[in-house]
Design a protein around this motif. Structure first.
Motif, PDB file in Angstrom:
ATOM      1  N   ALA A   1      13.480  -9.142 -20.358  1.00  0.00           N
ATOM      2  CA  ALA A   1      13.043  -8.593 -19.079  1.00  0.00           C
ATOM      3  C   ALA A   1      13.895  -7.400 -18.666  1.00  0.00           C
ATOM      4  O   ALA A   1      13.563  -6.696 -17.738  1.00  0.00           O
ATOM      5  CB  ALA A   1      13.082  -9.653 -17.996  1.00  0.00           C
ATOM      6  N   GLN A   2      15.070  -7.191 -19.374  1.00  0.00           N
ATOM      7  CA  GLN A   2      15.950  -6.083 -19.048  1.00  0.00           C
ATOM      8  C   GLN A   2      15.620  -4.818 -19.851  1.00  0.00           C
ATOM      9  O   GLN A   2      16.383  -3.858 -19.821  1.00  0.00           O
ATOM     10  CB  GLN A   2      17.398  -6.477 -19.326  1.00  0.00           C
ATOM     11  CG  GLN A   2      17.881  -7.663 -18.523  1.00  0.00           C
ATOM     12  CD  GLN A   2      17.969  -7.345 -17.051  1.00  0.00           C
ATOM     13  OE1 GLN A   2      18.324  -6.228 -16.685  1.00  0.00           O
ATOM     14  NE2 GLN A   2      17.642  -8.307 -16.210  1.00  0.00           N
ATOM     15  N   LEU A   3      14.487  -4.793 -20.531  1.00  0.00           N
ATOM     16  CA  LEU A   3      14.098  -3.650 -21.366  1.00  0.00           C
ATOM     17  C   LEU A   3      13.979  -2.383 -20.520  1.00  0.00           C
ATOM     18  O   LEU A   3      13.331  -2.369 -19.473  1.00  0.00           O
ATOM     19  CB  LEU A   3      12.764  -3.949 -22.051  1.00  0.00           C
ATOM     20  CG  LEU A   3      12.273  -2.912 -23.069  1.00  0.00           C
ATOM     21  CD1 LEU A   3      13.222  -2.858 -24.271  1.00  0.00           C
ATOM     22  CD2 LEU A   3      10.859  -3.236 -23.521  1.00  0.00           C
ATOM     23  N   ARG A   4      14.613  -1.298 -20.997  1.00  0.00           N
ATOM     24  CA  ARG A   4      14.602  -0.040 -20.258  1.00  0.00           C
ATOM     25  C   ARG A   4      13.800   1.043 -20.958  1.00  0.00           C
ATOM     26  O   ARG A   4      13.225   1.910 -20.286  1.00  0.00           O
ATOM     27  CB  ARG A   4      16.028   0.458 -20.026  1.00  0.00           C
ATOM     28  CG  ARG A   4      16.820  -0.452 -19.103  1.00  0.00           C
ATOM     29  CD  ARG A   4      18.186   0.141 -18.807  1.00  0.00           C
ATOM     30  NE  ARG A   4      18.939  -0.693 -17.887  1.00  0.00           N
ATOM     31  CZ  ARG A   4      18.823  -0.660 -16.562  1.00  0.00           C
ATOM     32  NH1 ARG A   4      17.971   0.188 -16.012  1.00  0.00           N
ATOM     33  NH2 ARG A   4      19.541  -1.459 -15.814  1.00  0.00           N
ATOM     34  N   GLY A  17      -2.137  -4.618 -21.463  1.00  0.00           N
ATOM     35  CA  GLY A  17      -2.335  -5.778 -20.600  1.00  0.00           C
ATOM     36  C   GLY A  17      -1.461  -5.749 -19.358  1.00  0.00           C
ATOM     37  O   GLY A  17      -0.518  -4.949 -19.244  1.00  0.00           O
ATOM     38  N   ASN A  18      -1.753  -6.635 -18.439  1.00  0.00           N
ATOM     39  CA  ASN A  18      -0.991  -6.712 -17.187  1.00  0.00           C
ATOM     40  C   ASN A  18       0.442  -7.188 -17.400  1.00  0.00           C
ATOM     41  O   ASN A  18       1.270  -7.086 -16.491  1.00  0.00           O
ATOM     42  CB  ASN A  18      -1.699  -7.641 -16.203  1.00  0.00           C
ATOM     43  CG  ASN A  18      -3.023  -7.061 -15.714  1.00  0.00           C
ATOM     44  OD1 ASN A  18      -3.155  -5.834 -15.609  1.00  0.00           O
ATOM     45  ND2 ASN A  18      -3.984  -7.912 -15.421  1.00  0.00           N
ATOM     46  N   GLU A  19       0.730  -7.702 -18.609  1.00  0.00           N
ATOM     47  CA  GLU A  19       2.093  -8.158 -18.876  1.00  0.00           C
ATOM     48  C   GLU A  19       3.108  -7.038 -18.764  1.00  0.00           C
ATOM     49  O   GLU A  19       4.305  -7.282 -18.540  1.00  0.00           O
ATOM     50  CB  GLU A  19       2.173  -8.778 -20.283  1.00  0.00           C
ATOM     51  CG  GLU A  19       1.420 -10.090 -20.437  1.00  0.00           C
ATOM     52  CD  GLU A  19      -0.076  -9.874 -20.633  1.00  0.00           C
ATOM     53  OE1 GLU A  19      -0.491  -8.698 -20.746  1.00  0.00           O
ATOM     54  OE2 GLU A  19      -0.827 -10.877 -20.652  1.00  0.00           O
ATOM     55  N   ILE A  20       2.626  -5.779 -18.886  1.00  0.00           N
ATOM     56  CA  ILE A  20       3.550  -4.646 -18.812  1.00  0.00           C
ATOM     57  C   ILE A  20       4.250  -4.592 -17.453  1.00  0.00           C
ATOM     58  O   ILE A  20       5.374  -4.081 -17.318  1.00  0.00           O
ATOM     59  CB  ILE A  20       2.787  -3.325 -19.087  1.00  0.00           C
ATOM     60  CG1 ILE A  20       3.759  -2.171 -19.337  1.00  0.00           C
ATOM     61  CG2 ILE A  20       1.864  -2.976 -17.935  1.00  0.00           C
ATOM     62  CD1 ILE A  20       4.419  -2.214 -20.655  1.00  0.00           C
ATOM     63  N   GLN A  21       3.597  -5.166 -16.424  1.00  0.00           N
ATOM     64  CA  GLN A  21       4.159  -5.126 -15.072  1.00  0.00           C
ATOM     65  C   GLN A  21       5.397  -6.018 -14.929  1.00  0.00           C
ATOM     66  O   GLN A  21       6.138  -5.900 -13.954  1.00  0.00           O
ATOM     67  CB  GLN A  21       3.097  -5.534 -14.060  1.00  0.00           C
ATOM     68  CG  GLN A  21       1.893  -4.597 -14.023  1.00  0.00           C
ATOM     69  CD  GLN A  21       0.843  -5.042 -13.035  1.00  0.00           C
ATOM     70  OE1 GLN A  21       1.122  -5.775 -12.093  1.00  0.00           O
ATOM     71  NE2 GLN A  21      -0.398  -4.593 -13.239  1.00  0.00           N
ATOM     72  N   LYS A  22       5.617  -6.892 -15.883  1.00  0.00           N
ATOM     73  CA  LYS A  22       6.784  -7.756 -15.834  1.00  0.00           C
ATOM     74  C   LYS A  22       8.072  -7.028 -16.203  1.00  0.00           C
ATOM     75  O   LYS A  22       9.169  -7.531 -15.949  1.00  0.00           O
ATOM     76  CB  LYS A  22       6.590  -8.951 -16.762  1.00  0.00           C
ATOM     77  CG  LYS A  22       5.416  -9.852 -16.375  1.00  0.00           C
ATOM     78  CD  LYS A  22       5.247 -10.993 -17.352  1.00  0.00           C
ATOM     79  CE  LYS A  22       4.064 -11.885 -16.988  1.00  0.00           C
ATOM     80  NZ  LYS A  22       3.891 -13.013 -17.960  1.00  0.00           N
ATOM     81  N   LEU A  23       7.913  -5.824 -16.803  1.00  0.00           N
ATOM     82  CA  LEU A  23       9.096  -5.068 -17.233  1.00  0.00           C
ATOM     83  C   LEU A  23       9.600  -4.210 -16.067  1.00  0.00           C
ATOM     84  O   LEU A  23       9.482  -2.986 -16.046  1.00  0.00           O
ATOM     85  CB  LEU A  23       8.734  -4.192 -18.446  1.00  0.00           C
ATOM     86  CG  LEU A  23       8.164  -4.947 -19.649  1.00  0.00           C
ATOM     87  CD1 LEU A  23       7.785  -3.976 -20.752  1.00  0.00           C
ATOM     88  CD2 LEU A  23       9.178  -5.967 -20.165  1.00  0.00           C
ATOM     89  N   SER A  41      -3.446  -0.849 -15.656  1.00  0.00           N
ATOM     90  CA  SER A  41      -2.430  -1.901 -15.586  1.00  0.00           C
ATOM     91  C   SER A  41      -1.021  -1.350 -15.408  1.00  0.00           C
ATOM     92  O   SER A  41      -0.096  -2.104 -15.062  1.00  0.00           O
ATOM     93  CB  SER A  41      -2.481  -2.761 -16.851  1.00  0.00           C
ATOM     94  OG  SER A  41      -2.267  -1.962 -17.999  1.00  0.00           O
ATOM     95  N   ILE A  42      -0.852  -0.032 -15.621  1.00  0.00           N
ATOM     96  CA  ILE A  42       0.480   0.559 -15.461  1.00  0.00           C
ATOM     97  C   ILE A  42       0.685   0.885 -13.987  1.00  0.00           C
ATOM     98  O   ILE A  42       0.355   1.977 -13.513  1.00  0.00           O
ATOM     99  CB  ILE A  42       0.640   1.813 -16.340  1.00  0.00           C
ATOM    100  CG1 ILE A  42       0.397   1.463 -17.809  1.00  0.00           C
ATOM    101  CG2 ILE A  42       2.031   2.409 -16.174  1.00  0.00           C
ATOM    102  CD1 ILE A  42       0.499   2.640 -18.738  1.00  0.00           C
ATOM    103  N   THR A  43       1.202  -0.059 -13.255  1.00  0.00           N
ATOM    104  CA  THR A  43       1.424   0.101 -11.824  1.00  0.00           C
ATOM    105  C   THR A  43       2.558  -0.821 -11.387  1.00  0.00           C
ATOM    106  O   THR A  43       2.934  -1.757 -12.110  1.00  0.00           O
ATOM    107  CB  THR A  43       0.130  -0.214 -11.035  1.00  0.00           C
ATOM    108  OG1 THR A  43       0.355   0.051  -9.652  1.00  0.00           O
ATOM    109  CG2 THR A  43      -0.287  -1.667 -11.217  1.00  0.00           C
ATOM    110  N   ASN A  44       3.110  -0.521 -10.232  1.00  0.00           N
ATOM    111  CA  ASN A  44       4.178  -1.348  -9.653  1.00  0.00           C
ATOM    112  C   ASN A  44       5.427  -1.415 -10.521  1.00  0.00           C
ATOM    113  O   ASN A  44       6.185  -2.388 -10.442  1.00  0.00           O
ATOM    114  CB  ASN A  44       3.675  -2.772  -9.373  1.00  0.00           C
ATOM    115  CG  ASN A  44       2.601  -2.786  -8.294  1.00  0.00           C
ATOM    116  OD1 ASN A  44       2.702  -2.060  -7.313  1.00  0.00           O
ATOM    117  ND2 ASN A  44       1.583  -3.600  -8.495  1.00  0.00           N
ATOM    118  N   LEU A  45       5.617  -0.389 -11.386  1.00  0.00           N
ATOM    119  CA  LEU A  45       6.872  -0.301 -12.146  1.00  0.00           C
ATOM    120  C   LEU A  45       7.812   0.589 -11.338  1.00  0.00           C
ATOM    121  O   LEU A  45       7.824   1.809 -11.472  1.00  0.00           O
ATOM    122  CB  LEU A  45       6.606   0.268 -13.542  1.00  0.00           C
ATOM    123  CG  LEU A  45       5.689  -0.584 -14.431  1.00  0.00           C
ATOM    124  CD1 LEU A  45       5.419   0.112 -15.756  1.00  0.00           C
ATOM    125  CD2 LEU A  45       6.312  -1.960 -14.667  1.00  0.00           C
TER     126      LEU A  45
END
Length: 404
Positions: A1-4, A17-23, A41-45
């Motif tokens: 989850a700490q991936l930069r 997928g929406n999983e990208i938002q977990k990063l 799906s690329i939002t809220n990052l």
């Protein structure tokens, strides 16, 4: 989850997928050279700073909720619609896409952009000065530094009206180019755009006529390739502050159609142009307009005098008296009258026949008449001189009426 940093370029990806938002700690996301058609799906990052989506299959872009994004690469897609709300965006690359109008770039006006690339978008031309004037923070445009001299020369475009004039000219040119062979009788499927600028509205075709309902503040209106149906006329009646109007190629063929239009125009109107319509060929046409619109200052680019209105009243008012009960006010004229429609429609046909006669039949008839007179004269005298026939032939060949 700490991936930069997440590098996913050239992986033939078709979706994200929406999983990208977990990063939530993602700083750089590289998705170039894939087969993506949507990136919703690329939002809220919240901390994402760099996003590379070059060379995919994207057609529409609507980015928001990426509050830290400073660089966005969208080169070599198929984007034709773009809307961006990114408060920290500094570098934006949109070269080699399908943008075709400067109006599509309005969401850029308030971005803190320092670098922008738009080259190789079909139909997007002569935009440099407008963008320099609108985006004050811009330093590089299409990989070329903006010089102080260039910025000063573009400052004149800070006025919204001038920016809109550019948009109007660009869109008008494109519309007329695409429909240069349009039938003057109007095909109702055509319609390209409406553009409003400081109380001005331009419409080419019927596509955007619904906009008239919300523009009672308009002072200028131009309708071209718009058939003046009853619905259009009703909307014109709402333009109470109109001062100038142009009607071109509207397929106005009869006087009842003309009267219906004139009755819908407000008393505030001062300048009027009606041209490129079949009814304009009639000699009675300008008289009919002046008889109805006695407040005009100019008509078809000609300044009007009291004498013009008096002449119109003298020549055209007697015609109207035969068909209307009251002539006290132009508002009392009914929009349609079958008898008047029939008579004045025939007048247009007769006018065309008269023009044909003047151009073709009359010169031939005059020539034949002259020849008959000459031959009859010579037959009675029976005294031809040796060169008399030659003089007659020369005269006939040089008689100027043959070239009418």
């Amino acid at each position: 989850a700490q991936l930069r940093v997440f590098m996913l370029g050239k992986n033939r990806l078709k979706s994200i997928g929406n999983e990208i938002q977990k990063l939530q700690f993602l700083d750089v996301l590289d998705l170039h050279s894939n087969h993506l058609t949507s990136v919703a799906s690329i939002t809220n990052l919240k901390v994402l700073r760099v996003l590379n989506l070059a060379q995919n299959k994207l057609t529409e872009i609507d980015f928001k909720n990426l509050d830290s994004l400073t660089e966005l690469n969208l080169r070599r897609n198929q984007i034709h619609t773009v809307h961006i709300q990114l408060p920290k965006l500094q570098r934006l690359f949109l070269a080699h896409n399908c943008l075709n109008s400067l109006a599509q770039l309005r969401s850029f006006w308030h971005l803190p952009l320092s670098e922008l690339s738009l080259q190789d978008n079909p139909g997007l031309e002569n935009y440099r000065n407008v963008l320099i004037a609108q985006i004050k923070s811009l330093r590089f445009l299409d990989l070329t530094r903006i010089t102080p001299i260039e910025r000063r020369e573009s400052a004149v475009l800070n006025e919204p009206a001038q920016e809109n004039d550019y948009l109007f000219d660009e869109t008008q040119r494109k519309w007329l180019t695409e429909h240069s062979e349009i039938n003057p009788e109007i095909n109702p499927q055509y319609g390209y755009f409406q553009l409003q600028q400081r109380g001005k509205l331009y419409i080419f075709g019927p596509k955007f006529l619904h906009e008239i309902n919300t523009n009672d503040h308009l002072i200028f209106l131009s309708l071209r390739f718009v058939t003046l149906s009853a619905a259009v006329v009703d909307r014109l009646k709402k333009l109470k502050k109109l001062k100038s109007a142009k009607f071109l190629q509207n397929n106005i063929t009869t006087f009842p159609q003309l009267f219906s239009l004139l009755e819908a125009l407000p008393n505030s109107l001062q300048d009027l142009e009606i041209s490129l319509n079949p009814i304009c060929e009639l000699k009675l046409f300008p008289l009919a307009v002046l008889c109805h619109m006695n407040q005009l200052l100019s008509f078809n680019d000609a300044t009007l005098s009291k004498q013009d209105f008096q002449t119109a009243q003298q020549k055209f008012q007697p015609i109207l008296k035969q068909f209307y009960k009251s002539t006290a006010s132009k508002k009392s004229f009914p929009a349609t009258t079958n008898v008047l429609d029939t008579i004045l429609s025939r007048a247009l046909a007769n006018e065309k026949k008269r023009a044909h006669f003047d151009r073709v039949l009359w010169p031939t008839a005059l020539k034949n008449f002259y020849q008959d007179c000459v031959h009859e004269h010579n037959f009675l005298l029976q005294t031809y001189s040796p060169n008399q026939q030659q003089q007659e032939d020369n005269f006939l060949r040089n008689f100027p009426v043959w070239d009418m």
